[in-house]
Motif scaffolding. Structure first.
Motif, short mmCIF file in Angstrom:
data_model
loop_
_atom_site.label_atom_id
_atom_site.label_comp_id
_atom_site.label_asym_id
_atom_site.label_seq_id
_atom_site.Cartn_x
_atom_site.Cartn_y
_atom_site.Cartn_z
N VAL A 203 0.85 -1.18 0.00
CA VAL A 203 0.00 0.00 0.00
C VAL A 203 0.89 1.24 0.00
CG1 VAL A 203 -0.17 0.05 2.53
CG2 VAL A 203 -1.95 1.14 1.15
N ALA A 204 0.48 2.25 -0.75
CA ALA A 204 1.27 3.48 -0.85
C ALA A 204 1.00 4.38 0.35
CB ALA A 204 0.94 4.21 -2.14
N PHE A 205 2.06 5.07 0.81
CA PHE A 205 1.95 5.96 1.96
C PHE A 205 2.93 7.11 1.75
CE2 PHE A 205 2.72 7.01 6.55
CZ PHE A 205 1.40 7.31 6.87
N SER A 206 2.75 8.17 2.52
CA SER A 206 3.60 9.35 2.38
C SER A 206 4.89 9.22 3.18
CB SER A 206 2.85 10.60 2.85
OG SER A 206 3.71 11.73 2.84
N GLU A 207 6.00 9.63 2.57
CA GLU A 207 7.28 9.59 3.27
C GLU A 207 7.29 10.55 4.46
OE1 GLU A 207 9.89 10.63 0.05
OE2 GLU A 207 8.80 12.47 -0.34
N ILE A 208 6.63 11.71 4.34
CA ILE A 208 6.57 12.68 5.44
C ILE A 208 5.14 13.24 5.50
CG2 ILE A 208 7.57 14.76 6.47
CD1 ILE A 208 10.08 14.31 4.85
N PRO A 209 4.22 12.56 6.18
CA PRO A 209 2.82 12.98 6.21
C PRO A 209 2.59 14.43 6.63
CG PRO A 209 3.04 10.78 7.12
CD PRO A 209 4.43 11.29 6.91
N PRO A 210 3.35 15.00 7.60
CA PRO A 210 3.09 16.40 7.97
C PRO A 210 3.22 17.38 6.81
CG PRO A 210 4.36 15.34 9.69
CD PRO A 210 4.31 14.38 8.53
N TYR A 211 4.01 17.04 5.79
CA TYR A 211 4.09 17.91 4.62
C TYR A 211 2.76 17.98 3.88
CZ TYR A 211 9.23 18.27 4.83
OH TYR A 211 10.53 18.54 5.20
N LEU A 212 1.90 16.99 4.12
CA LEU A 212 0.56 16.98 3.53
C LEU A 212 -0.50 17.51 4.49
CD1 LEU A 212 0.62 13.41 1.89
CD2 LEU A 212 1.34 15.59 0.88
N GLY A 213 -0.05 18.04 5.63
CA GLY A 213 -0.99 18.50 6.64
C GLY A 213 -1.58 17.38 7.46
N LEU A 214 -0.90 16.23 7.50
CA LEU A 214 -1.38 15.05 8.21
C LEU A 214 -0.50 14.77 9.43
CD1 LEU A 214 -1.95 12.84 5.02
CD2 LEU A 214 -3.73 13.93 6.42
N PRO A 215 -0.96 13.94 10.37
CA PRO A 215 -0.16 13.64 11.56
C PRO A 215 1.14 12.93 11.21
CG PRO A 215 -2.46 12.97 11.87
CD PRO A 215 -2.30 13.30 10.42
N SER A 216 2.13 13.08 12.05
CA SER A 216 3.39 12.38 11.86
C SER A 216 3.28 10.95 12.37
CB SER A 216 4.51 13.10 12.60
OG SER A 216 4.47 12.78 13.99
N VAL A 217 4.29 10.14 12.08
CA VAL A 217 4.30 8.76 12.57
C VAL A 217 4.66 8.69 14.05
CG1 VAL A 217 4.80 7.79 10.30
CG2 VAL A 217 6.70 8.38 11.84
N HIS A 218 4.97 9.82 14.67
CA HIS A 218 5.27 9.83 16.10
C HIS A 218 3.99 9.88 16.94
CE1 HIS A 218 9.49 10.32 15.17
NE2 HIS A 218 9.19 11.32 14.37
N THR A 219 2.87 10.12 16.32
CA THR A 219 1.59 10.13 17.02
C THR A 219 0.97 8.74 16.98
OG1 THR A 219 0.20 10.59 15.07
CG2 THR A 219 1.27 12.49 16.15
N ASP A 220 -0.17 8.60 17.66
CA ASP A 220 -0.89 7.33 17.55
C ASP A 220 -2.03 7.41 16.53
OD1 ASP A 220 -2.73 8.93 18.86
OD2 ASP A 220 -2.80 7.71 20.69
N ASP A 221 -2.10 8.52 15.78
CA ASP A 221 -3.19 8.70 14.82
C ASP A 221 -3.22 7.62 13.75
OD1 ASP A 221 -4.32 11.84 15.10
OD2 ASP A 221 -2.33 11.47 15.91
N TRP A 222 -2.03 7.15 13.35
CA TRP A 222 -1.96 6.17 12.27
C TRP A 222 -2.09 4.73 12.75
CZ3 TRP A 222 -2.65 8.07 7.69
CH2 TRP A 222 -2.22 9.37 7.39
#
Length: 411
Positions: A203-222
């Motif tokens: 599955v495709a995913f963003s290398e740096i989600p915050p650049y898209l205005g999304l949570p980082s991988v340091h959160t539990d959002d994902w």
């Protein structure tokens, strides 16, 4: 299939691209949405620039002066097909930032039988393909205003990917890579499980989600999404540019600057993941970096281990990263390359099991139709069993392919 006398293994490319046919969403969206979904319009280009890592096209009106190309139209988005989308077959010096039509591109960009023929020419057996119009992790639908329609567009793309692009005509040689609705991790988890049930393993995913205005991988959002990947053995595939921001140094830097440092976001992203604790939280999780090359990896692992050893007390990771980052890398991360002689000379510092090969067809960087020759030149110092692992075996194991290197999903 190519029967060249070389013993170089048939390639399994983990990073090629598909240019979606004009009918993908028209044929698959509910009738009431077809007029609002992505559709192709032929129109002139009014202006188009690519500076500072930003692509800015402006569509002209019918009848205006300017080169004519095919444009995807979706909500307020006007995105042209460009020569950079499908550059194979052209001399490097002839490749320009210009709009094109479907008739002006190589048919293998969008047509399955033509793609298989071009794979034969290039000594490629199987290929995993990233999208074009949705962008490398579906940012197009994430940025849209109507997320109800966006979700339908994501599902329509995934159905086309599994049922048509990787359908019976492909004979198992095209390996599916699906998208998720990035704006909702629960819906993303549902989509991962829906596609895993029909044999999809990437599955495709963003290398740096915050650049898209999304949570980082340091959160539990994902976490719902990552749990679904962990449970189903679905690989999280991150392509350069999947954060919609290519590395650059200034607004007026020519594209050559960004092209030289395309690996930079992969570098930043990998450190994010290694310091996130997610690999210990989700022990079966695997991630891969498409088109990121591999030569930069040894130093980053060395530095990450030093920081973890010396600075974890104040560095914010002591409570979640309990092992050296290099150990986590060895178990969870894969680097992908198509032209990296330096990285191949330093395999011991990267890990033989963490390297995958690619051809980047049909992009301007692609080694087509000489991917075998490039591989032979750069891997000539390696033992045959090492080459086999890099070119085939690692991909077979990571993507759950058959021993013969084919996708064994619905067909």
């Amino acid at each position: 299939m190519d029967t060249h006398e070389s013993t170089f293994p048939l390639i399994i490319s983990v990073d090629d691209h598909t240019v979606e046919p004009a009918t993908v969403w028209r044929d698959r969206l509910p009738a009431k949405y077809r007029g609002a979904g992505p559709r192709i319009v032929r129109a002139p280009v009014k202006e188009m620039t690519f500076l500072g890592g930003r692509f800015r096209p402006v569509m002209g009106a019918p009848g205006d002066d300017g080169p004519v190309g095919d444009w995807w139209v979706y909500e307020d988005l006007r995105r042209p097909l460009t020569r950079l989308d499908t550059a194979v077959g052209y001399d490097r010096d002839e490749i320009r930032l210009e709009v094109i039509t479907y008739e002006q591109m190589r048919p293998g960009s969008y047509d399955v039988p033509a793609r298989l023929a071009d794979m034969d020419v290039n000594h490629v057996q199987s290929a995993l393909c990233f999208p074009t119009f949705p962008r490398f992790c579906g940012q197009t639908f994430t940025e849209a205003k109507d997320h109800e329609l966006g979700l339908l567009c994501v599902r329509a793309y995934n159905d086309w990917m599994v049922e048509e692009w990787c359908g019976p005509e492909a004979h198992g040689r095209l390996v599916p890579l699906t998208l998720i609705p990035l704006w909702d991790a629960e819906l993303a988890a549902e989509e991962v499980r829906r596609n895993a049930a029909r044999g999809v393993r990437a599955v495709a995913f963003s290398e740096i989600p915050p650049y898209l205005g999304l949570p980082s991988v340091h959160t539990d959002d994902w976490d719902p999404f990552l749990a679904a990947c962990d449970e189903t053995g679905t690989v999280v595939a991150m392509h350069i540019g999947s954060s919609s921001r290519m590395p650059s140094t200034s607004a007026d830097a020519p594209p050559a600057v960004g092209s030289t440092i395309t690996f930079a976001n992969c570098c930043f992203s990998m450190v994010d993941w290694l310091m996130s604790g997610k690999f210990e939280q989700f022990p079966n999780l695997k991630v891969m970096y498409a088109e990121g090359q591999i030569g930069w990896i040894p130093y980053i692992l060395e530095r990450a281990d030093v920081v973890w050893e010396e600075n974890r007390g104040w560095g914010g990771v002591a409570d979640k990263v309990h092992r050296p980052p290099s150990e986590l890398f060895a178990e969870h991360v894969y680097g992908c390359f198509f032209d990296d002689a330096f990285g191949l000379r330093n395999l011991d510092a990267i890990g033989l099991g963490n390297v995958l090969y690619e051809t980047d067809y049909p992009h301007s960087d692609s080694t087509w139709p000489k991917s075998r020759e490039v591989g032979e030149a750069q891997m000539g110092h390696l033992e045959p069993e090492v080459v086999e692992r890099i070119v085939r075996r690692n991909a077979i194991e990571l993507l759950g392919l058959t021993d013969d290197g084919l996708w064994d999903g619905p067909r």
